[in-house]
Enzyme design. Structure first.
Site, PDB file in Angstrom:
ATOM      1  N   GLY A 125       0.814  -1.220   0.000  1.00 53.32           N
ATOM      2  CA  GLY A 125       0.000   0.000   0.000  1.00 53.32           C
ATOM      3  C   GLY A 125       0.843   1.264   0.000  1.00 53.32           C
ATOM      4  CB  SER A 208       3.361  -3.717  -2.965  1.00 52.67           C
ATOM      5  OG  SER A 208       3.459  -2.502  -3.651  1.00 52.67           O
TER       6      SER A 208
END
Ligand code: NAG
Ligand code: NAG
Ligand code: NAG
Ligand code: NAG
Ligand code: NAG
Ligand code: NAG
Ligand code: NAG
Length: 530
Positions: A125, A208
């Site tokens: 995120g 991520s």
């Protein structure tokens, strides 16, 4: 404080659903979880004191013991404060509720009377969004199928997790989010045995920004001994962390947005007087004011900065300089990682002059060569070619570079590329991801969690998910995805000088070699620190 249940009122077991309760010890006191379908779930266990009021912008502190009360770990806690998650991410990764009091973890375990491998997941995120409480990260199926203990947790994000105002006493020193991650790992070391986990067998995995956090723990000395191997999913290794100058500039932007400039030297008291929402909004607004003209900077508007301690180096510097502690590693990327970012940024065709401008802003010194490698499209829309360029540069080839570095030093690597698009409309309003393999897709299969958002897997996708869970959890058992309790159908060869890796796809995954070799040779030749 929410977790101090009085012993007088909390000893009656509820008997409403088919769920049963299970109570285990921790270093802070007992916690009550639920048993459902052979999985014990302990949700929302505090691993730190709530980082609120005077603890805002302080290093995380271990939580206060609640003994002799029993802590009711039966409900997910809110995510950390964040504005705009639903604007840029599919709904199933975003938290519905947020609170500054957000340092909780969740544990799923097949049995509390065993000593199973433990997998600790760091969510992504961009260091500003998402939460372990979101539907996509629910661990019941992963644990039931994988036979491991799973821990997920929230860490402070954005302005709360990463604000750096300077190094005077009282300043915000940044990197709180990384310290939170480490404290969660320390909590696991001290407590996971009570949940049937073996603290000497911890696999750290993340996607991520969560995947980018892993090299940070591989270079920081204080994170040593907290895990024994890693799985890095879709980490954008060459998105730079902030320098001190950039972090300071970013702080001045935030101070300005919060009208704290007039407070002069007293800016910290002014910042501390702001509400959670005001801070989250300023953080959101600061996204439109990047610290430099570099395109990559835009993706992680407020994240880690290189302080030489918690974050010793830029990841790329650490890879080049062999500064990462080498542990058995599984690592991979998706075939169209950059697509969602490119299409989000350009809602209409990307013209040739715009394409050239983006390339120039990304990597000015090699514009001509980039145009040669990624020639503009004849139809006047360069979004797809920019997607290829971004995917190769930021994800695929930087990942190859790291894999080769580990290989060079004799460390075992298993590398993958994930190449399967949802068969269901999981991307919602991000319709340009339909039929494409956008950033984050593999998570739904790793956790077998899409059904929690009302999406059904096809038979092929069920198999794909089984396969991922088998490799992921075998790796937690043995550091080799091929061996462990789960029988696999296709042997996943170790990474070698021919870049041998596994391509996850339907109907059948397959081993491949030399994936995007020429493109990655090109990026290696010009380097990843633009
Ligand atoms: C424990 O949590 C559940 C779920 O939130 C709640 O329904 C129940 O009343 C709680 N029990 C106690 C004793 O607080
Ligand atoms: C979050 O809110 C959305 C939209 O209201 C809803 O569909 C979804 O079920 C909620 N998720 C959770 C985990 O409560
Ligand atoms: C775990 O062990 C305890 C103590 O030996 C026992 O009371 C309990 O029933 C066991 N639980 C399970 C799920 O096997
Ligand atoms: C800052 O000042 C502007 C202009 O007066 C105002 O619109 C805004 O609400 C203020 N923001 C905060 C967080 O105080
Ligand atoms: C292996 O193949 C069988 C038959 O196609 C399938 O049912 C099973 O899910 C596969 N297992 C794994 C771990 O891929
Ligand atoms: C790489 O491929 C070449 C050509 O196919 C082959 O000769 C060589 O043995 C391979 N190397 C490894 C490590 O598999
Ligand atoms: C990684 O990229 C750098 C910079 O271009 C290059 O010098 C280095 O040789 C590459 N590393 C490996 C192991 O291929």
């Amino acid at each position: 404080m929410r977790f101090l249940f009085c012993c007088c009122v909390s000893f009656v077991l509820r008997t409403t659903t088919a769920d049963e309760y299970v109570v285990v010890q921790t270093t802070n006191g007992r916690v009550r979880g639920t048993v459902s379908d052979d999985v014990n779930a302990f949700l929302g266990v505090p691993y730190a004191k709530p980082p609120v009021d005077s603890l805002r912008w302080q290093r995380p502190q271990p939580s206060t013991p609640w003994s002799p009360a029993v802590y009711n770990a039966t409900a997910l806690q809110p995510g950390c404060p964040q504005h705009g998650c639903f604007d840029t991410n599919p709904a199933f990764v975003c938290p519905n509720k947020t609170s500054e009091d957000c340092l909780y973890l969740n544990i799923w375990t097949p049995s509390i009377n065993t000593s199973l491998p433990v997998m600790v997941y760091i969510h992504g995120g961009n260091f500003v969004h998402l939460s372990a409480s979101s539907p996509i990260f629910q661990g019941h199926d992963f644990v039931k199928k994988g036979k491991v203990v799973l821990v997920t947790f929230d860490y402070r994000l954005g302005v709360f997790g990463f604000l750096y105002t300077g190094s005077k006493p009282g300043d915000a020193e940044g990197n709180y989010g990384i310290r939170d991650q480490r404290l969660a790992l320390q909590w696991v070391q001290q407590n996971i045995k009570y949940f049937g986990g073996d603290p000497t067998m911890v696999t750290l995995f993340g996607q991520s920004a969560g995947g980018q956090s892993i090299p940070v723990h591989l270079m920081a000395k204080d994170s040593k001994d907290l895990f024994r191997n890693v799985i890095i999913e879709s980490a954008p290794f060459d998105i730079p962390f902030k320098t001190k100058t950039e972090a300071t500039y970013l702080a001045s932007t935030v101070i300005g947005l919060l009208n704290c400039t007039d407070a002069g030297d007293d800016y910290m008291s002014c910042l501390r007087s702001k509400s959670t929402d005001e801070l989250a909004e300023a953080q959101h607004d600061s996204r439109t004011k990047p610290t430099s003209l570099k395109v990559l900077d835009f993706f992680e508007p407020l994240g880690p900065f290189v302080d030489g301690d918690v974050v010793p180096f830029e990841i790329i510097t650490a890879i080049y300089g062999n500064k990462l502690r080498q542990v058995p590693t599984m690592i991979g990327t998706l075939s169209e990682e950059a697509r969602i970012f490119v299409y989000e940024a350009w809602g209409k065709p990307l013209t040739l002059p715009e394409y050239i401008a983006v390339l120039f802003a990304t990597y000015p010194s090699h514009l001509g060569e980039m145009l040669q490698q990624y020639p503009p499209s004849a139809d006047g829309d360069n979004r797809d070619i920019l997607t290829s360029l971004g995917t190769d540069f930021i994800f695929t080839c930087a990942t190859r570079n790291m894999s080769r570095n580990f290989l060079k030093h004799g460390q075992t690597v298993h590398r993958y590329v994930f190449n399967h698009a949802f068969s269901f409309p999981g991307w919602g309003k991000f319709s340009y991801c339909e039929g494409h393999v956008c950033h984050g897709e593999e998570i739904a299969y790793v956790f077998h969690s899409a059904d929690r958002s009302g999406f059904d897997f096809s038979a092929d996708e069920e198999r794909l998910s089984d396969e991922l869970i088998a490799y992921w959890t075998n790796f937690a058992y043995t550091s080799d995805p091929n061996s462990g309790p789960h029988k696999i159908n296709i042997s996943w060869p170790t990474y070698d000088s021919n870049s041998t890796m596994l391509q996850f796809q339907t109907p059948k995954s397959a081993s491949i070699q030399n994936y995007l070799k020429n493109k990655c040779d090109f990026w290696d030749s010009i380097g990843y620190s633009a």
